[in-house]
Write a protein that holds these residues in place. Structure first.
Motif, PDB file in Angstrom:
ATOM      1  N   ASP A  81       5.310   4.646   3.031  1.00 17.58           N
ATOM      2  CA  ASP A  81       5.053   6.058   3.263  1.00 17.58           C
ATOM      3  C   ASP A  81       5.969   6.842   2.315  1.00 17.58           C
ATOM      4  OD1 ASP A  81       4.876   8.612   4.189  1.00 17.58           O
ATOM      5  OD2 ASP A  81       6.070   8.243   5.999  1.00 17.58           O
ATOM      6  N   ASP A  82       5.342   7.397   1.259  1.00 18.29           N
ATOM      7  CA  ASP A  82       6.111   8.051   0.206  1.00 18.29           C
ATOM      8  C   ASP A  82       6.396   9.509   0.581  1.00 18.29           C
ATOM      9  OD1 ASP A  82       7.309   8.588  -2.189  1.00 18.29           O
ATOM     10  OD2 ASP A  82       5.448   8.698  -3.345  1.00 18.29           O
ATOM     11  N   GLY A  83       7.068   9.698   1.684  1.00 25.49           N
ATOM     12  CA  GLY A  83       7.464  11.055   2.097  1.00 25.49           C
ATOM     13  C   GLY A  83       6.309  11.904   2.594  1.00 25.49           C
TER      14      GLY A  83
ATOM     15  N   GLY B  92      -9.923  13.805   0.347  1.00 26.26           N
ATOM     16  CA  GLY B  92      -8.740  14.411  -0.273  1.00 26.26           C
ATOM     17  C   GLY B  92      -8.871  14.436  -1.790  1.00 26.26           C
ATOM     18  N   GLU B  93      -7.758  14.768  -2.454  1.00 22.21           N
ATOM     19  CA  GLU B  93      -7.790  14.891  -3.904  1.00 22.21           C
ATOM     20  C   GLU B  93      -6.743  14.009  -4.534  1.00 22.21           C
ATOM     21  OE1 GLU B  93      -7.568  18.899  -5.239  1.00 22.21           O
ATOM     22  OE2 GLU B  93      -9.707  19.158  -4.799  1.00 22.21           O
ATOM     23  N   THR B  94      -6.969  13.680  -5.815  1.00 20.92           N
ATOM     24  CA  THR B  94      -5.971  12.896  -6.521  1.00 20.92           C
ATOM     25  C   THR B  94      -4.635  13.649  -6.532  1.00 20.92           C
ATOM     26  OG1 THR B  94      -5.331  11.980  -8.650  1.00 20.92           O
ATOM     27  CG2 THR B  94      -6.868  13.832  -8.702  1.00 20.92           C
ATOM     28  N   LYS B  95      -3.536  12.887  -6.491  1.00 22.22           N
ATOM     29  CA  LYS B  95      -2.209  13.518  -6.488  1.00 22.22           C
ATOM     30  C   LYS B  95      -1.719  13.762  -7.921  1.00 22.22           C
ATOM     31  CE  LYS B  95      -1.881  12.740  -1.928  1.00 22.22           C
ATOM     32  NZ  LYS B  95      -3.196  12.151  -1.688  1.00 22.22           N
ATOM     33  N   TRP B  96      -2.568  13.400  -8.903  1.00 22.98           N
ATOM     34  CA  TRP B  96      -2.126  13.511 -10.298  1.00 22.98           C
ATOM     35  C   TRP B  96      -2.875  14.636 -10.990  1.00 22.98           C
ATOM     36  CZ3 TRP B  96       1.754  10.207 -11.587  1.00 22.98           C
ATOM     37  CH2 TRP B  96       1.933   9.115 -10.754  1.00 22.98           C
TER      38      TRP B  96
ATOM     39  N   PHE C 274       9.036  10.261  -3.520  1.00 20.21           N
ATOM     40  CA  PHE C 274       9.688   9.792  -4.751  1.00 20.21           C
ATOM     41  C   PHE C 274       8.665   9.491  -5.844  1.00 20.21           C
ATOM     42  CE2 PHE C 274      13.178   9.073  -1.854  1.00 20.21           C
ATOM     43  CZ  PHE C 274      14.299   9.276  -2.627  1.00 20.21           C
ATOM     44  N   GLY C 275       7.379   9.567  -5.522  1.00 24.42           N
ATOM     45  CA  GLY C 275       6.348   9.263  -6.511  1.00 24.42           C
ATOM     46  C   GLY C 275       5.851   7.831  -6.347  1.00 24.42           C
ATOM     47  N   LYS C 276       4.612   7.610  -6.805  1.00 26.79           N
ATOM     48  CA  LYS C 276       3.971   6.315  -6.572  1.00 26.79           C
ATOM     49  C   LYS C 276       4.722   5.147  -7.234  1.00 26.79           C
ATOM     50  CE  LYS C 276      -0.361   3.864  -6.979  1.00 26.79           C
ATOM     51  NZ  LYS C 276      -1.576   3.666  -7.769  1.00 26.79           N
TER      52      LYS C 276
ATOM     53  N   VAL D   3       0.837  -1.198   0.000  1.00 25.57           N
ATOM     54  CA  VAL D   3       0.000   0.000   0.000  1.00 25.57           C
ATOM     55  C   VAL D   3       0.878   1.257   0.000  1.00 25.57           C
ATOM     56  CG1 VAL D   3      -1.893   1.200   1.167  1.00 25.57           C
ATOM     57  CG2 VAL D   3      -1.631  -1.268   1.462  1.00 25.57           C
ATOM     58  N   PRO D   4       1.058   1.882  -1.174  1.00 27.01           N
ATOM     59  CA  PRO D   4       1.801   3.141  -1.182  1.00 27.01           C
ATOM     60  C   PRO D   4       0.880   4.282  -0.755  1.00 27.01           C
ATOM     61  CG  PRO D   4       1.199   2.528  -3.419  1.00 27.01           C
ATOM     62  CD  PRO D   4       0.603   1.494  -2.518  1.00 27.01           C
ATOM     63  N   PHE D   5       1.365   5.164   0.088  1.00 27.32           N
ATOM     64  CA  PHE D   5       0.511   6.308   0.432  1.00 27.32           C
ATOM     65  C   PHE D   5       1.337   7.583   0.590  1.00 27.32           C
ATOM     66  CE2 PHE D   5       1.560   4.474   4.604  1.00 27.32           C
ATOM     67  CZ  PHE D   5       2.009   5.595   5.299  1.00 27.32           C
ATOM     68  N   PHE D   6       0.682   8.687   0.302  1.00 29.14           N
ATOM     69  CA  PHE D   6       1.308  10.000   0.414  1.00 29.14           C
ATOM     70  C   PHE D   6       0.261  10.957   0.964  1.00 29.14           C
ATOM     71  CE2 PHE D   6       2.397  14.030  -2.027  1.00 29.14           C
ATOM     72  CZ  PHE D   6       3.366  14.428  -1.114  1.00 29.14           C
TER      73      PHE D   6
ATOM     74  N   ASP E 155     -16.257  -1.931 -10.018  1.00 29.67           N
ATOM     75  CA  ASP E 155     -16.649  -0.522 -10.066  1.00 29.67           C
ATOM     76  C   ASP E 155     -15.691   0.255  -9.188  1.00 29.67           C
ATOM     77  OD1 ASP E 155     -18.686  -1.279 -11.610  1.00 29.67           O
ATOM     78  OD2 ASP E 155     -20.273  -0.984 -10.115  1.00 29.67           O
ATOM     79  N   ARG E 156     -14.986   1.201  -9.776  1.00 28.79           N
ATOM     80  CA  ARG E 156     -14.014   1.959  -8.983  1.00 28.79           C
ATOM     81  C   ARG E 156     -14.719   3.072  -8.236  1.00 28.79           C
ATOM     82  NH1 ARG E 156      -8.694   5.319  -9.628  1.00 28.79           N
ATOM     83  NH2 ARG E 156      -7.445   4.105  -8.183  1.00 28.79           N
ATOM     84  N   ASP E 157     -14.593   3.023  -6.904  1.00 29.80           N
ATOM     85  CA  ASP E 157     -15.261   4.031  -6.077  1.00 29.80           C
ATOM     86  C   ASP E 157     -14.566   5.376  -6.206  1.00 29.80           C
ATOM     87  OD1 ASP E 157     -17.016   2.150  -5.130  1.00 29.80           O
ATOM     88  OD2 ASP E 157     -15.670   1.522  -3.517  1.00 29.80           O
ATOM     89  N   PRO E 158     -15.270   6.465  -5.850  1.00 33.87           N
ATOM     90  CA  PRO E 158     -14.572   7.754  -5.795  1.00 33.87           C
ATOM     91  C   PRO E 158     -13.624   7.762  -4.600  1.00 33.87           C
ATOM     92  CG  PRO E 158     -16.877   8.008  -5.180  1.00 33.87           C
ATOM     93  CD  PRO E 158     -16.686   6.569  -5.529  1.00 33.87           C
ATOM     94  N   ARG E 159     -12.700   8.694  -4.609  1.00 32.18           N
ATOM     95  CA  ARG E 159     -11.783   8.849  -3.478  1.00 32.18           C
ATOM     96  C   ARG E 159     -12.559   9.044  -2.190  1.00 32.18           C
ATOM     97  NH1 ARG E 159      -7.134  10.760  -1.773  1.00 32.18           N
ATOM     98  NH2 ARG E 159      -5.389  10.090  -3.076  1.00 32.18           N
ATOM     99  N   PHE E 160     -12.129   8.402  -1.093  1.00 31.72           N
ATOM    100  CA  PHE E 160     -12.832   8.553   0.184  1.00 31.72           C
ATOM    101  C   PHE E 160     -12.714   9.994   0.681  1.00 31.72           C
ATOM    102  CE2 PHE E 160     -12.641   8.572   4.839  1.00 31.72           C
ATOM    103  CZ  PHE E 160     -13.906   8.093   5.120  1.00 31.72           C
TER     104      PHE E 160
HETATM  105  N1  UDP Z   1       0.642   8.128  -3.940  1.00 31.55           N
HETATM  106  C1  UDP Z   1       1.956   7.920  -3.539  1.00 31.55           C
HETATM  107  N2  UDP Z   1       2.889   8.836  -3.928  1.00 31.55           N
HETATM  108  C2  UDP Z   1       2.596   9.916  -4.702  1.00 31.55           C
HETATM  109  C3  UDP Z   1       1.256  10.077  -5.134  1.00 31.55           C
HETATM  110  C4  UDP Z   1       0.295   9.159  -4.741  1.00 31.55           C
HETATM  111  O1  UDP Z   1       2.250   6.950  -2.834  1.00 31.55           O
HETATM  112  O2  UDP Z   1       3.496  10.692  -5.010  1.00 31.55           O
HETATM  113  C5  UDP Z   1      -0.396   7.155  -3.490  1.00 31.55           C
HETATM  114  C6  UDP Z   1      -1.665   7.797  -2.929  1.00 31.55           C
HETATM  115  O3  UDP Z   1      -1.533   8.122  -1.573  1.00 31.55           O
HETATM  116  C7  UDP Z   1      -2.689   6.694  -3.166  1.00 31.55           C
HETATM  117  C8  UDP Z   1      -2.212   6.089  -4.491  1.00 31.55           C
HETATM  118  O4  UDP Z   1      -0.830   6.432  -4.622  1.00 31.55           O
HETATM  119  O5  UDP Z   1      -2.640   5.706  -2.168  1.00 31.55           O
HETATM  120  C9  UDP Z   1      -3.008   6.604  -5.682  1.00 31.55           C
HETATM  121  O6  UDP Z   1      -2.909   8.016  -5.745  1.00 31.55           O
HETATM  122  P1  UDP Z   1      -4.117   8.925  -6.246  1.00 31.55           P
HETATM  123  O7  UDP Z   1      -5.375   8.506  -5.559  1.00 31.55           O
HETATM  124  O8  UDP Z   1      -3.718  10.350  -6.073  1.00 31.55           O
HETATM  125  O9  UDP Z   1      -4.178   8.576  -7.790  1.00 31.55           O
HETATM  126  P2  UDP Z   1      -5.470   8.261  -8.700  1.00 31.55           P
HETATM  127  O10 UDP Z   1      -6.301   7.244  -7.952  1.00 31.55           O
HETATM  128  O11 UDP Z   1      -6.167   9.550  -8.884  1.00 31.55           O
HETATM  129  O12 UDP Z   1      -4.886   7.703  -9.969  1.00 31.55           O
END
Ligand code: UDP
Ligand code: MG
Length: 341
Positions: A61-63, A222-226, A91-93, A28-31, A215-220
């Protein structure tokens, strides 16, 4: 199909230490996900506890700059082994997933986003497919809730383009949420490239693949990091790391334009000398000049993308740096139980 159950035994982890046998690892990567992590952990551990198998959760924990890491480090005890690997910065996902995969030792590995867009409740279904003998279980988004029409359209266009350009078959609408067998994870871990486009790398080893629609749920929260710039960068990264076909197309384009110019040149000479009709000037010249200039700049930019990749790879810097590895406080007890089993 195949996949006889592996014996209960210990495995060598990446750092050479013996680790207990684990059937399923969840990466589970998270930021900065402090709002969702408590519920995520609760839902994930409820599913894993019900499996009655040796499972581990590898949080990366990605920083994060909020207290996300504390949430998982001090979460309630669970039957899974819980480990939180903190990277020294964001460092990014892609890098976070790379780190996570390196530290897994499960026979099956599932990658899960922390924002609850990928429901943990689907894990048993994925394991069923794995037990049937599939090495990769792709989770395909049938419905993408909470995404704009433009995002859905651009995502669909991207998969079409990358599959046309590269020799790989990257499944459409499949994100990073998927199950990989130990064999596939080992092959991915051995790949030396530093600048990693994981969706491509997951498909690269091949093996037997299954697809489950969900079916992909919406984010619980916060906002997307992309944002779109980041997504375009990721798309460019994906294309340039898996195909040199754009370079071939540039060469073809150059050859076509040059042939066209040559033929047009002959026509201009004939028109002037034989028919006595001098060429009408400025507008047509400008169109040709600007058109050609644009194509040239585009091709130079394309070359630059590939040279940039060589530049980054040639430095050989690691994809991530680890700050700390924390094992969940409840883990010691669990580890002994697993080893005694
Ligand atoms: N994430 C991460 N590092 C980053 C950006 C995102 O580990 O630099 C994690 C984020 O916390 C989440 C997952 O990657 O658990 C997907 O990110 P996000 O929801 O922003 O992407 P989307 O679902 O919009 O493609
Ligand atoms: Mg998300």
């Amino acid at each position: 199909m195949k996949n006889a159950k592996p014996p209960l035994t210990t495995y060598l982890s990446t750092n050479g230490h013996l680790r207990p046998f684990v059937q399923l690892s969840v990466v589970v990567p998270f930021f900065n996900e402090k709002d969702v992590l408590p519920l995520f952990h609760e839902r994930l551990t409820a599913v894993l506890d019900a499996l009655k198998q040796e499972t581990e959760i590898i949080y990366i924990d990605d920083g994060s700059t909020d207290n996300s890491a504390d949430i998982v480090n001090f979460a309630a005890p669970t039957s899974s082994t819980v480990r939180c690997i903190s990277l020294s910065r964001n460092f990014g996902k892609e890098a976070a997933m790379t780190a996570g995969l390196k530290y897994t030792c499960g026979e099956a590995v599932i990658i899960l986003d922390a924002d609850l867009q990928d429901p943990p409740e689907l894990i048993p279904q994925m394991l069923e497919k794995w037990k049937e003998g599939y090495d990769v279980v792709n989770m395909q988004r049938a419905v993408r809730h909470g995404e704009t029409k433009f995002k859905r359209f651009s995502a669909a266009a991207f998969y079409k383009v990358i599959n046309f350009l590269s020799d790989l078959d990257i499944p459409e609408n499949v994100g990073d949420f998927r199950l990989l067998s130990r064999t596939v994870v080992n092959h991915i871990n051995e790949l030396p490239e530093k600048n990693r486009y994981m969706k491509g790398l997951f498909s690269w080893p091949g093996f037997v693949q299954a697809t489950i629609q969900f079916d992909r749920d919406p984010r619980f929260s916060g906002e997307t990091k992309w944002n779109y710039f980041k997504l375009m960068g990721l798309a460019m990264n994906g294309i340039t790391s898996f195909s040199i076909r754009p370079l071939r197309i540039a060469t073809l384009l150059g050859a076509l334009i040059a042939s066209g110019a040559f033929l047009y040149g002959i026509w201009v000479v004939i028109k002037t000398l034989a028919l006595g009709d001098p060429v009408q000037g400025y507008p047509s010249l400008m169109v040709v000049q600007l058109g050609l200039g644009g194509v040239q700049l585009l091709c130079i930019g394309l070359l630059g993308e590939y040279i940039g990749r060589i530049f980054i790879e040639s430095k050989g810097r690691p994809s991530f740096v680890i700050k700390t590895i924390n094992d969940h406080p409840a883990k010691e007890k669990e580890k002994k139980e697993i080893q005694c089993a």
